[in-house]
Design a protein around this motif. Structure first.
Motif, PDB file in Angstrom:
ATOM      1  N   ARG A   1       0.852  -1.188   0.000  1.00 54.99           N
ATOM      2  CA  ARG A   1       0.000   0.000   0.000  1.00 54.99           C
ATOM      3  C   ARG A   1       0.892   1.243   0.000  1.00 54.99           C
ATOM      4  NH1 ARG A   1      -4.749   1.651   4.289  1.00 54.99           N
ATOM      5  NH2 ARG A   1      -5.964   0.190   3.045  1.00 54.99           N
ATOM      6  N   GLY A   2       0.580   2.190  -0.884  1.00 53.88           N
ATOM      7  CA  GLY A   2       1.354   3.422  -0.970  1.00 53.88           C
ATOM      8  C   GLY A   2       2.679   3.262  -1.686  1.00 53.88           C
ATOM      9  N   LYS A   3       2.822   2.199  -2.495  1.00 59.01           N
ATOM     10  CA  LYS A   3       4.088   1.901  -3.160  1.00 59.01           C
ATOM     11  C   LYS A   3       4.647   3.114  -3.905  1.00 59.01           C
ATOM     12  CE  LYS A   3       7.361  -0.590  -5.124  1.00 59.01           C
ATOM     13  NZ  LYS A   3       8.544  -1.048  -4.373  1.00 59.01           N
ATOM     14  N   GLY A   4       5.920   3.400  -3.647  1.00 62.34           N
ATOM     15  CA  GLY A   4       6.592   4.524  -4.298  1.00 62.34           C
ATOM     16  C   GLY A   4       6.756   5.736  -3.404  1.00 62.34           C
ATOM     17  N   LEU A   5       6.018   5.759  -2.294  1.00 60.53           N
ATOM     18  CA  LEU A   5       6.097   6.873  -1.341  1.00 60.53           C
ATOM     19  C   LEU A   5       6.396   6.298   0.044  1.00 60.53           C
ATOM     20  CD1 LEU A   5       3.002   9.003  -2.448  1.00 60.53           C
ATOM     21  CD2 LEU A   5       5.413   9.395  -3.030  1.00 60.53           C
ATOM     22  N   PRO A   6       7.669   6.155   0.410  1.00 59.19           N
ATOM     23  CA  PRO A   6       8.021   5.549   1.698  1.00 59.19           C
ATOM     24  C   PRO A   6       7.339   6.199   2.898  1.00 59.19           C
ATOM     25  CG  PRO A   6       9.976   5.740   0.330  1.00 59.19           C
ATOM     26  CD  PRO A   6       8.873   6.461  -0.396  1.00 59.19           C
ATOM     27  N   SER A   7       7.039   7.488   2.790  1.00 59.03           N
ATOM     28  CA  SER A   7       6.429   8.180   3.925  1.00 59.03           C
ATOM     29  C   SER A   7       5.008   7.703   4.221  1.00 59.03           C
ATOM     30  CB  SER A   7       6.422   9.689   3.695  1.00 59.03           C
ATOM     31  OG  SER A   7       5.610  10.030   2.586  1.00 59.03           O
ATOM     32  N   ILE A   8       4.354   7.085   3.244  1.00 57.76           N
ATOM     33  CA  ILE A   8       2.986   6.606   3.495  1.00 57.76           C
ATOM     34  C   ILE A   8       2.843   5.111   3.265  1.00 57.76           C
ATOM     35  CG2 ILE A   8       2.074   8.871   2.816  1.00 57.76           C
ATOM     36  CD1 ILE A   8       0.899   7.504   0.318  1.00 57.76           C
TER      37      ILE A   8
ATOM     38  N   GLU B   1       1.845  19.677  -0.035  1.00 54.63           N
ATOM     39  CA  GLU B   1       2.085  18.257   0.266  1.00 54.63           C
ATOM     40  C   GLU B   1       2.204  17.446  -1.023  1.00 54.63           C
ATOM     41  OE1 GLU B   1      -0.144  17.602   4.561  1.00 54.63           O
ATOM     42  OE2 GLU B   1      -1.369  17.784   2.756  1.00 54.63           O
ATOM     43  N   VAL B   2       1.372  17.752  -1.994  1.00 52.81           N
ATOM     44  CA  VAL B   2       1.457  17.051  -3.279  1.00 52.81           C
ATOM     45  C   VAL B   2       2.820  17.291  -3.920  1.00 52.81           C
ATOM     46  CG1 VAL B   2       0.586  17.055  -5.658  1.00 52.81           C
ATOM     47  CG2 VAL B   2      -1.017  16.947  -3.743  1.00 52.81           C
ATOM     48  N   ASP B   3       3.298  18.523  -3.887  1.00 54.81           N
ATOM     49  CA  ASP B   3       4.616  18.830  -4.456  1.00 54.81           C
ATOM     50  C   ASP B   3       5.707  18.028  -3.744  1.00 54.81           C
ATOM     51  OD1 ASP B   3       3.508  20.591  -6.252  1.00 54.81           O
ATOM     52  OD2 ASP B   3       3.927  22.377  -5.050  1.00 54.81           O
ATOM     53  N   ASP B   4       5.623  17.941  -2.426  1.00 56.45           N
ATOM     54  CA  ASP B   4       6.622  17.182  -1.663  1.00 56.45           C
ATOM     55  C   ASP B   4       6.555  15.692  -1.998  1.00 56.45           C
ATOM     56  OD1 ASP B   4       7.582  19.441  -0.427  1.00 56.45           O
ATOM     57  OD2 ASP B   4       6.376  19.183   1.397  1.00 56.45           O
ATOM     58  N   LEU B   5       5.347  15.180  -2.169  1.00 52.27           N
ATOM     59  CA  LEU B   5       5.188  13.758  -2.489  1.00 52.27           C
ATOM     60  C   LEU B   5       5.713  13.447  -3.885  1.00 52.27           C
ATOM     61  CD1 LEU B   5       1.654  13.098  -0.971  1.00 52.27           C
ATOM     62  CD2 LEU B   5       3.841  12.204  -0.133  1.00 52.27           C
ATOM     63  N   LEU B   6       5.523  14.354  -4.818  1.00 51.73           N
ATOM     64  CA  LEU B   6       6.077  14.140  -6.166  1.00 51.73           C
ATOM     65  C   LEU B   6       7.601  14.097  -6.124  1.00 51.73           C
ATOM     66  CD1 LEU B   6       3.686  16.433  -8.240  1.00 51.73           C
ATOM     67  CD2 LEU B   6       3.811  13.931  -8.343  1.00 51.73           C
ATOM     68  N   LYS B   7       8.198  14.950  -5.316  1.00 53.24           N
ATOM     69  CA  LYS B   7       9.650  14.920  -5.148  1.00 53.24           C
ATOM     70  C   LYS B   7      10.085  13.610  -4.502  1.00 53.24           C
ATOM     71  CE  LYS B   7       9.997  19.945  -4.677  1.00 53.24           C
ATOM     72  NZ  LYS B   7      10.266  21.071  -3.736  1.00 53.24           N
ATOM     73  N   GLU B   8       9.328  13.170  -3.506  1.00 54.04           N
ATOM     74  CA  GLU B   8       9.637  11.894  -2.841  1.00 54.04           C
ATOM     75  C   GLU B   8       9.523  10.736  -3.827  1.00 54.04           C
ATOM     76  OE1 GLU B   8       8.022   9.098   0.859  1.00 54.04           O
ATOM     77  OE2 GLU B   8       7.116  11.047   0.472  1.00 54.04           O
TER      78      GLU B   8
END
Length: 287
Positions: free
Chosen positions: A241-248, A263-270
């Motif tokens: 679940r949330g693959k590609g975004l370690p924070s979630i 937050e979306v901008d930060d997640l795209l960078k992540e």
């Protein structure tokens, strides 16, 4: 379907772009981001490599069929449509707008969507009806139904498995997105599903269990279709679940998210940072 070496890099790039779309749809009202990210690789592989579905044959009765029973994963489907030319990418900006039909669950007003879904447990039976019709007509169409693991708490899913095997529907594939969560709780803490492979086998299906994020593994599994003549095909795809975004990733509270623009901008960078790290790691392993 070709059985040559998989174009993994192309599929990874497509899946990355699909994840970008999912993240961008997780604002201004939000979406079911965690489960959509877990299913992205499955959906990209199926439409890119396995299914005979493209923008020019959506009304052709000889096309293949995909039913997204876990309808809350539709951002992954929308994103795949946008990347493969079935949907104008600009329309994704209309997510949750009253001026379009792009929202939290599939809508047949979007070309390529075969059936409305959202209430879990219903589409396996719809897929069975289509698969039976194909058998009666002597067709060779493939029918895929993507289900969630939490969805398997619905008794209709297991009734569908019994019926599919009673009618020897080896043209039907149930794909289970096994991300270990049902809504905001781990499946094994609510109603344990394991041993899932053995349960489907006991219901008469031919079962394969694979890493749902590994395109080579996906290709090897689906290249063996039909797995056994006269049996329902089941692919249990272990996903994150949330693959590609370690924070979630693997977080019970990241089922449905409504992020703000920052937050979306930060997640795209992540997302891009995680993807780059993964590619470097894979390159070093090859060496």
């Amino acid at each position: 379907m070709q059985t040559a070496t998989m174009p993994v890099t192309r599929l990874e790039v497509t899946a990355l772009k699909v994840r970008e779309h999912i993240i961008k749809m997780s604002t201004n009202g939000g979406c079911f981001v965690g489960a959509s990210l877990s299913a992205a690789d499955l959906i990209v592989y199926l439409y890119s490599e396995f299914l005979n579905i493209h923008k020019h044959n959506l009304d052709d009765p000889n096309r293949d069929y995909l039913f997204l029973s876990k309808g809350h994963d539709v951002p992954a489907l929308y994103g795949t449509f946008a990347e493969l030319g079935l949907l104008d990418p600009d329309r994704l900006k209309n997510h949750l707008s009253l001026d379009d039909n792009i929202y939290w669950h599939p809508n047949t007003n979007i070309p390529g969507i075969e059936f409305h879904s959202g209430s879990l447990g219903h589409l396996p039976s719809v897929a069975i009806g289509v698969a039976i019709d194909i058998k009666i007509k002597g067709g060779t169409n493939k029918v895929v139904c993507i289900m969630g693991d939490g969805e398997l708490n619905e008794g209709t899913c297991w009734e569908a498995a019994l019926v599919a095997n009673a009618y020897k529907l080896d043209n039907l594939i149930f794909v289970i997105d096994r991300n270990q969560f049902q809504a905001n709780m781990a499946t094994e803490d609510l109603i344990p599903l394991e041993p899932l492979h053995d349960k489907f086998t006991a219901f008469g299906a031919a079962v394969k269990r694979i890493n749902g994020h590994d395109f080579e593994a996906l290709h090897e599994a689906f290249s063996a279709y039909p797995f056994q003549p006269g049996k329902l095909n089941v692919v249990i795809a272990d996903t994150i679940r949330g693959k590609g975004l370690p924070s979630i990733e693997r977080r019970a509270d990241r089922w449905f998210c409504n992020f703000n623009t920052a937050e979306v901008d930060d997640l795209l960078k992540e997302l891009h940072g995680e993807h780059l790290t993964q590619l470097i790691s894979e390159t070093l392993m090859v060496r």
